[in-house]
Design a protein around this motif. Structure first.
Motif, PDB file in Angstrom:
ATOM      1  N   GLY A 188       1.051  -1.553  -0.360  1.00 18.73           N
ATOM      2  CA  GLY A 188       0.228  -0.079  -0.121  1.00 18.73           C
ATOM      3  C   GLY A 188       0.736   1.465  -0.113  1.00 18.73           C
ATOM      4  N   GLN A 189      -0.120   2.408  -0.775  1.00 15.75           N
ATOM      5  CA  GLN A 189       0.574   3.366  -0.322  1.00 15.75           C
ATOM      6  C   GLN A 189      -0.027   5.122  -0.264  1.00 15.75           C
ATOM      7  OE1 GLN A 189       4.342   4.193  -3.304  1.00 15.75           O
ATOM      8  NE2 GLN A 189       2.308   6.580  -4.330  1.00 15.75           N
ATOM      9  N   ASN A 190      -0.230   5.882   0.314  1.00 18.74           N
ATOM     10  CA  ASN A 190      -0.941   6.836   0.423  1.00 18.74           C
ATOM     11  C   ASN A 190      -0.606   8.100  -0.648  1.00 18.74           C
ATOM     12  OD1 ASN A 190      -2.713   5.651   2.451  1.00 18.74           O
ATOM     13  ND2 ASN A 190      -0.673   5.647   3.949  1.00 18.74           N
ATOM     14  N   SER A 191      -0.958   8.849  -1.317  1.00 18.92           N
ATOM     15  CA  SER A 191      -0.343  10.212  -1.932  1.00 18.92           C
ATOM     16  C   SER A 191      -1.115  11.029  -1.875  1.00 18.92           C
ATOM     17  CB  SER A 191      -0.210   8.793  -3.460  1.00 18.92           C
ATOM     18  OG  SER A 191       0.319   8.543  -3.684  1.00 18.92           O
ATOM     19  N   VAL A 192      -0.466  11.967  -2.448  1.00 11.93           N
ATOM     20  CA  VAL A 192      -1.503  13.554  -2.543  1.00 11.93           C
ATOM     21  C   VAL A 192      -1.008  13.918  -3.657  1.00 11.93           C
ATOM     22  CG1 VAL A 192      -1.459  15.659  -1.600  1.00 11.93           C
ATOM     23  CG2 VAL A 192      -1.093  13.175   0.110  1.00 11.93           C
ATOM     24  N   ASP A 193      -1.979  14.822  -4.134  1.00 13.97           N
ATOM     25  CA  ASP A 193      -2.137  14.571  -5.685  1.00 13.97           C
ATOM     26  C   ASP A 193      -3.344  15.838  -5.802  1.00 13.97           C
ATOM     27  OD1 ASP A 193      -1.757  15.795  -8.331  1.00 13.97           O
ATOM     28  OD2 ASP A 193      -2.627  14.287  -9.271  1.00 13.97           O
ATOM     29  N   GLY A 195      -3.291  18.072  -3.169  1.00 15.13           N
ATOM     30  CA  GLY A 195      -3.708  18.421  -1.697  1.00 15.13           C
ATOM     31  C   GLY A 195      -5.040  17.455  -1.603  1.00 15.13           C
ATOM     32  N   ALA A 196      -5.159  16.771  -2.401  1.00 15.62           N
ATOM     33  CA  ALA A 196      -6.146  15.580  -2.429  1.00 15.62           C
ATOM     34  C   ALA A 196      -5.579  13.784  -1.946  1.00 15.62           C
ATOM     35  CB  ALA A 196      -7.085  15.080  -4.078  1.00 15.62           C
ATOM     36  N   HIS A 197      -5.656  13.601  -1.771  1.00 19.27           N
ATOM     37  CA  HIS A 197      -5.031  12.108  -0.448  1.00 19.27           C
ATOM     38  C   HIS A 197      -6.322  10.758  -1.510  1.00 19.27           C
ATOM     39  CE1 HIS A 197      -3.086  14.596   2.191  1.00 19.27           C
ATOM     40  NE2 HIS A 197      -4.082  15.566   2.557  1.00 19.27           N
ATOM     41  N   TYR A 198      -5.218  10.271  -1.474  1.00 21.91           N
ATOM     42  CA  TYR A 198      -5.567   8.746  -2.467  1.00 21.91           C
ATOM     43  C   TYR A 198      -4.739   7.634  -2.004  1.00 21.91           C
ATOM     44  CZ  TYR A 198      -2.307   9.130  -6.198  1.00 21.91           C
ATOM     45  OH  TYR A 198      -1.822   9.820  -7.030  1.00 21.91           O
ATOM     46  N   TRP A 199      -5.252   6.415  -1.633  1.00 19.31           N
ATOM     47  CA  TRP A 199      -4.036   4.901  -1.083  1.00 19.31           C
ATOM     48  C   TRP A 199      -4.819   4.044  -2.913  1.00 19.31           C
ATOM     49  CZ3 TRP A 199      -5.558  -0.120  -1.132  1.00 19.31           C
ATOM     50  CH2 TRP A 199      -4.485  -0.837  -0.627  1.00 19.31           C
ATOM     51  N   VAL A 200      -3.223   3.692  -2.865  1.00 20.11           N
ATOM     52  CA  VAL A 200      -3.279   2.690  -3.869  1.00 20.11           C
ATOM     53  C   VAL A 200      -1.982   1.792  -3.632  1.00 20.11           C
ATOM     54  CG1 VAL A 200      -3.836   4.139  -5.783  1.00 20.11           C
ATOM     55  CG2 VAL A 200      -1.476   4.344  -4.753  1.00 20.11           C
ATOM     56  N   GLN A 201      -1.571   0.821  -4.691  1.00 18.13           N
ATOM     57  CA  GLN A 201      -1.063  -0.128  -4.485  1.00 18.13           C
ATOM     58  C   GLN A 201       0.280   0.013  -5.652  1.00 18.13           C
ATOM     59  OE1 GLN A 201      -4.080  -3.642  -3.855  1.00 18.13           O
ATOM     60  NE2 GLN A 201      -2.600  -3.970  -1.981  1.00 18.13           N
ATOM     61  N   THR A 202       1.404  -0.807  -5.126  1.00 24.92           N
ATOM     62  CA  THR A 202       2.475  -0.326  -5.736  1.00 24.92           C
ATOM     63  C   THR A 202       3.691  -2.230  -5.410  1.00 24.92           C
ATOM     64  OG1 THR A 202       4.119   0.317  -4.333  1.00 24.92           O
ATOM     65  CG2 THR A 202       2.818   1.868  -5.517  1.00 24.92           C
ATOM     66  N   TRP A 203       4.109  -2.065  -6.843  1.00 17.37           N
ATOM     67  CA  TRP A 203       5.041  -3.682  -6.551  1.00 17.37           C
ATOM     68  C   TRP A 203       5.916  -3.158  -7.614  1.00 17.37           C
ATOM     69  CZ3 TRP A 203       0.235  -2.842  -8.641  1.00 17.37           C
ATOM     70  CH2 TRP A 203       0.238  -2.994  -9.990  1.00 17.37           C
ATOM     71  N   THR A 204       7.178  -3.926  -7.185  1.00 17.15           N
ATOM     72  CA  THR A 204       8.518  -4.232  -8.272  1.00 17.15           C
ATOM     73  C   THR A 204       8.317  -5.056  -8.192  1.00 17.15           C
ATOM     74  OG1 THR A 204       9.343  -1.823  -6.206  1.00 17.15           O
ATOM     75  CG2 THR A 204      10.944  -3.350  -8.417  1.00 17.15           C
ATOM     76  N   ASN A 205       8.710  -5.290  -9.685  1.00 19.78           N
ATOM     77  CA  ASN A 205       9.274  -6.462 -10.462  1.00 19.78           C
ATOM     78  C   ASN A 205      10.292  -7.200 -10.585  1.00 19.78           C
ATOM     79  OD1 ASN A 205       6.400  -7.363 -11.013  1.00 19.78           O
ATOM     80  ND2 ASN A 205       5.978  -5.803 -13.456  1.00 19.78           N
ATOM     81  N   ASP A 206      11.393  -8.331 -10.509  1.00 18.24           N
ATOM     82  CA  ASP A 206      12.192  -8.506 -10.401  1.00 18.24           C
ATOM     83  C   ASP A 206      13.157  -8.992 -11.452  1.00 18.24           C
ATOM     84  OD1 ASP A 206      12.234  -8.846  -7.498  1.00 18.24           O
ATOM     85  OD2 ASP A 206      11.744 -10.911  -7.628  1.00 18.24           O
ATOM     86  N   CYS A 207      11.725  -9.182 -12.546  1.00 14.40           N
ATOM     87  CA  CYS A 207      12.397  -8.540 -14.196  1.00 14.40           C
ATOM     88  C   CYS A 207      12.565  -7.475 -14.265  1.00 14.40           C
ATOM     89  CB  CYS A 207      11.491  -9.183 -15.136  1.00 14.40           C
ATOM     90  SG  CYS A 207      10.200  -8.628 -14.617  1.00 14.40           S
ATOM     91  N   GLY A 208      12.728  -5.881 -13.460  1.00  9.38           N
ATOM     92  CA  GLY A 208      12.860  -5.080 -14.149  1.00  9.38           C
ATOM     93  C   GLY A 208      12.257  -4.496 -14.990  1.00  9.38           C
ATOM     94  N   HIS A 209      11.114  -4.387 -15.592  1.00 11.69           N
ATOM     95  CA  HIS A 209       9.894  -4.589 -16.371  1.00 11.69           C
ATOM     96  C   HIS A 209       9.325  -3.292 -15.636  1.00 11.69           C
ATOM     97  CE1 HIS A 209      10.850  -7.575 -19.451  1.00 11.69           C
ATOM     98  NE2 HIS A 209      10.751  -5.909 -19.996  1.00 11.69           N
ATOM     99  N   VAL A 210       8.471  -2.359 -15.507  1.00  7.19           N
ATOM    100  CA  VAL A 210       8.124  -1.390 -15.022  1.00  7.19           C
ATOM    101  C   VAL A 210       6.017  -1.413 -15.232  1.00  7.19           C
ATOM    102  CG1 VAL A 210       7.927   1.143 -14.109  1.00  7.19           C
ATOM    103  CG2 VAL A 210      10.045  -0.053 -13.831  1.00  7.19           C
ATOM    104  N   ASP A 211       5.130  -1.537 -14.537  1.00  6.90           N
ATOM    105  CA  ASP A 211       3.554  -1.556 -14.247  1.00  6.90           C
ATOM    106  C   ASP A 211       3.636  -0.303 -14.294  1.00  6.90           C
ATOM    107  OD1 ASP A 211       3.604  -4.291 -15.318  1.00  6.90           O
ATOM    108  OD2 ASP A 211       3.942  -4.869 -13.960  1.00  6.90           O
ATOM    109  N   SER A 212       3.676   0.029 -15.308  1.00  7.31           N
ATOM    110  CA  SER A 212       2.389   1.701 -14.907  1.00  7.31           C
ATOM    111  C   SER A 212       1.053   1.517 -14.354  1.00  7.31           C
ATOM    112  CB  SER A 212       2.495   2.710 -16.017  1.00  7.31           C
ATOM    113  OG  SER A 212       1.444   2.819 -17.457  1.00  7.31           O
ATOM    114  N   TYR A 213       0.036   2.467 -14.439  1.00 11.83           N
ATOM    115  CA  TYR A 213      -0.646   2.629 -13.689  1.00 11.83           C
ATOM    116  C   TYR A 213      -2.016   2.146 -15.798  1.00 11.83           C
ATOM    117  CZ  TYR A 213      -0.222   2.935  -8.778  1.00 11.83           C
ATOM    118  OH  TYR A 213      -0.067   2.928  -7.350  1.00 11.83           O
ATOM    119  N   ALA A 214      -1.341   3.584 -15.874  1.00  9.46           N
ATOM    120  CA  ALA A 214      -1.726   2.568 -17.597  1.00  9.46           C
ATOM    121  C   ALA A 214      -1.816   1.982 -17.811  1.00  9.46           C
ATOM    122  CB  ALA A 214      -1.722   4.244 -18.782  1.00  9.46           C
TER     123      ALA A 214
END
Length: 229
Positions: A188-193, A195-214
């Motif tokens: 989990g990760q608490n974020s602010v954009d 002034g608006a607060h929201y909570w999402v999840q992030t993860w890091t792939n061992d292969c090095g490829h990055v998953d963007s939310y898009a």
């Protein structure tokens, strides 16, 4: 209960053998005949023996026409315990094999073990094939993970009022779409954009490829389209 001519009087093990017969019948394993006997012949414990035998003929539906065309027999004695054997055309039996249960096993245990030894322990019934198929499909389904991500495509365009982050809980593959490697563990990760607060999840792939939310949102759309076809 069937008693032999040599032993017309009740024998001490009759109640136990009768109870086993009832358990076999209740389990759909009813024998064609069974009986108890006593003899002064010494068994391997050096004592006179009591015995019992259950017989299934080749016509009995439990007798496999290929493996046991002449039927089968189940034997009991205090010294040798429970054993079973395939009947032969000459009226004798193949060498008896142990049922590997206690000599005084509960009657329902005797029935269950016999069913296992003659390969009747698997569930069979009207729904058996469909349930097995459904279970197999479930086991073979792609592994998935459920995560909460930000869906910018559902938000008002930048410059059209205050920022109002939109989050979605989505189900995606546990595998990286670029290389097939395992995705990282979500956290989990608490974020602010603006002034608006929201909570999402992030993860890091061992292969090095990055998953963007898009790209994750695009993957969800592709999976939904595939399921709809």
């Amino acid at each position: 209960m069937m008693m032999t001519d040599l032993n017309p009087a009740p024998l001490p093990h009759d109640p136990y053998i009768d109870a086993v017969d009832q358990a076999l019948t209740a389990a759909g394993l009813e024998s064609d005949t069974y009986g108890t006997s006593a003899t002064e012949e010494r068994e391997n414990d050096g004592r006179p023996t009591l015995s019992a035998v259950f017989l299934w003929t080749g016509e009995n539906p439990l007798a496999d026409p290929v493996l046991m065309p002449e039927g089968m027999a189940v034997f009991w004695s205090p010294a040798a315990g429970w054993r079973w054997a395939v009947r032969r055309e000459d009226g004798d039996n193949d060498p008896a094999e142990p049922l590997t249960i206690d000599t005084w096993a509960a009657p329902f245990t005797v029935a269950a073990r016999l069913a296992h030894m003659i390969s009747l322990a698997d569930w069979n019934g009207e729904l058996a094939d469909s349930v097995r198929s459904a279970v197999q499909q479930w086991r073979e389904r792609p592994a998935t993970m459920t995560v909460t991500v930000r869906d910018r495509s559902a938000e008002a365009p930048w410059g059209h009022g205050p920022t109002a982050p939109v989050t979605r809980q989505v189900t995606i593959s546990t595998r990286c779409p670029a290389c097939g490697g395992l995705r990282g563990e979500p956290r989990g990760q608490n974020s602010v954009d603006d002034g608006a607060h929201y909570w999402v999840q992030t993860w890091t792939n061992d292969c090095g490829h990055v998953d963007s939310y898009a790209t994750v949102i695009a993957e969800v759309g592709a999976l939904s389209a595939g399921e709809a076809r």
